[in-house]
Design a protein around this motif. Structure first.
Motif, PDB file in Angstrom:
ATOM      1  N   LYS B  76      14.112  76.030  48.913  1.00 30.38           N
ATOM      2  CA  LYS B  76      15.573  76.136  48.974  1.00 30.38           C
ATOM      3  C   LYS B  76      16.035  77.511  48.500  1.00 30.38           C
ATOM      4  O   LYS B  76      16.840  78.168  49.157  1.00 30.38           O
ATOM      5  N   GLN B  77      15.481  77.955  47.354  1.00 24.36           N
ATOM      6  CA  GLN B  77      15.915  79.233  46.796  1.00 24.36           C
ATOM      7  C   GLN B  77      15.549  80.389  47.726  1.00 24.36           C
ATOM      8  O   GLN B  77      16.313  81.334  47.888  1.00 24.36           O
ATOM      9  N   ASP B  81      18.204  82.979  49.197  1.00 24.15           N
ATOM     10  CA  ASP B  81      18.027  84.418  48.988  1.00 24.15           C
ATOM     11  C   ASP B  81      18.020  85.179  50.305  1.00 24.15           C
ATOM     12  O   ASP B  81      18.554  86.289  50.396  1.00 24.15           O
TER      13      ASP B  81
END
Lengths: 207, 151
Positions: B76-77, B81
């Motif tokens: 997810k991150q 990003d």
């Protein structure tokens, strides 16, 4: 103590008023681009008019230019063509990044290159042609890498291929004077000092 | 009346489904991740819609890219990003913690502390007001005693 307490509500009121008043004049569309001062992203895309000719980042670096994201479907892009043609006559290099629009986004891409070329040629003949050439952004992946949210958007790229400005909206005489001219001068100064440094280095080396 | 209700229901369902394509996923975890991401990522073209709700071309492209990245197994991150890298912090609904945004967290805490301080101070002042007046208290006690002894 009491006096201080008495003026607190007034102070809070004034603070909130000033904050909200400045908010009236702030433009929610202006925000710093994530790409400022970063090199142009890598790409490998065909020319719009001669698809066998392909363009990439290395072919574009060497001199400052404007990368203008546009499409025939976009009325504001049409409106800025005449002014940008004047810029071209003043010696500004403008490269077009063509942002194709699916006929109906909900039903997928229907795309005919021949039809698009005819439309582009007609529009540029009618309203002015500022572009040295146009890059066709198939699937709009380059536009995504550039953080483009629509058209028209214009990037100022310097001689080393770094993005120095990301302008969202049209280019008109006012925007050009206030935003682009100072940035262009800055780039020019920097490249001048670079050339001077190179000359000094050469002289130093030859001695 | 019933037909009207039905019509309303039908029209609502199309509004809800407008921004949703039916996409195949390998497992429910990926589907959940995709749905979470499209609701947390903000459309850069429209002023206040997430990319799941918006049908702007850029939102469609971002949904496609999100789907592609989810399919490739990115976290997810990583996907957030990827989008922030291109569209800036504007694109994610939770702002980053930096010198400018720290106020968003500190201001409520500061206000709460000030209020607590104010309340404590007032309580102390009231207590002082009572305890500092010993002769008055004695006098009052005497009156109360006199009143009670009368009965």
């Amino acid at each position: 103590m009491r006096n201080w307490m008495l003026y607190t509500p007034l102070a809070i009121f004034l603070g909130v008023s000033i904050f909200l008043f400045t908010g009236l004049f702030s433009d929610p569309w202006t925000r710093d681009s994530a790409l400022l001062n970063r090199p142009l992203p890598e790409f490998d895309l065909p020319d719009l008019m001669q698809p066998e000719q392909r363009w990439n980042r290395e072919l574009l670096t060497g001199e400052p230019f404007l990368l203008s994201v546009w499409g025939v479907w976009c009325p504001t892009c049409k409106a800025q063509l005449a002014f940008m043609e004047q810029l071209k006559e003043q010696g500004v290099k403008v490269v077009g990044l063509y942002y194709p629009l699916p006929v109906d986004p909900a039903f997928g891409e229907h795309f005919s290159l021949g039809q698009l070329q005819r439309d582009v040629r007609q529009q540029l003949q009618q309203f002015g042609d500022p572009y040295q050439f146009n890059i066709l952004d198939e699937n709009r992946r380059m536009s995504m890498d550039l953080g483009v949210s629509g058209a028209p958007e214009t990037f100022l790229v310097d001689a080393e291929g770094r993005i120095r400005m990301h302008h969202v909206g049209d280019i008109n005489p006012r925007v050009w004077r206030q935003k682009f001219e100072p940035a262009m001068e800055q780039i020019q100064d920097q490249s001048d000092t670079l050339v001077q440094q190179a000359e000094v280095n050469q002289i130093g080396a030859s001695h | 009346m019933r037909s009207l209700c039905l019509l309303l229901l039908l029209s609502l369902s199309t509004v809800w489904a407008a921004g949703q394509e039916i996409l195949p996923f390998d497992d429910d975890g990926q589907r959940k991740l995709y749905q979470e991401l499209t609701q947390q990522l903000r459309c850069p073209q429209c002023q206040n819609q997430n990319i799941a709700e918006s049908n702007a071309v850029v939102s469609i492209d971002m949904r496609e890219k999100t789907y592609e990245l989810v399919q490739q197994g990115h976290s997810k991150q990583e996907i957030i990003d990827y989008m922030i890298d291109r569209y800036g912090y504007f694109v994610h609904y939770s702002p980053p913690l930096n010198a400018l945004t720290i106020m968003l967290w500190l201001l409520p805490v500061f206000a709460l502390l000030m209020m607590l301080l104010f309340m404590l101070r007032r309580k102390k002042q009231q207590q002082q007001l009572i305890s500092s007046n010993a002769p008055l208290e004695q006098e009052l006690n005497a009156i109360i005693d006199a009143y009670r002894s009368k009965k």
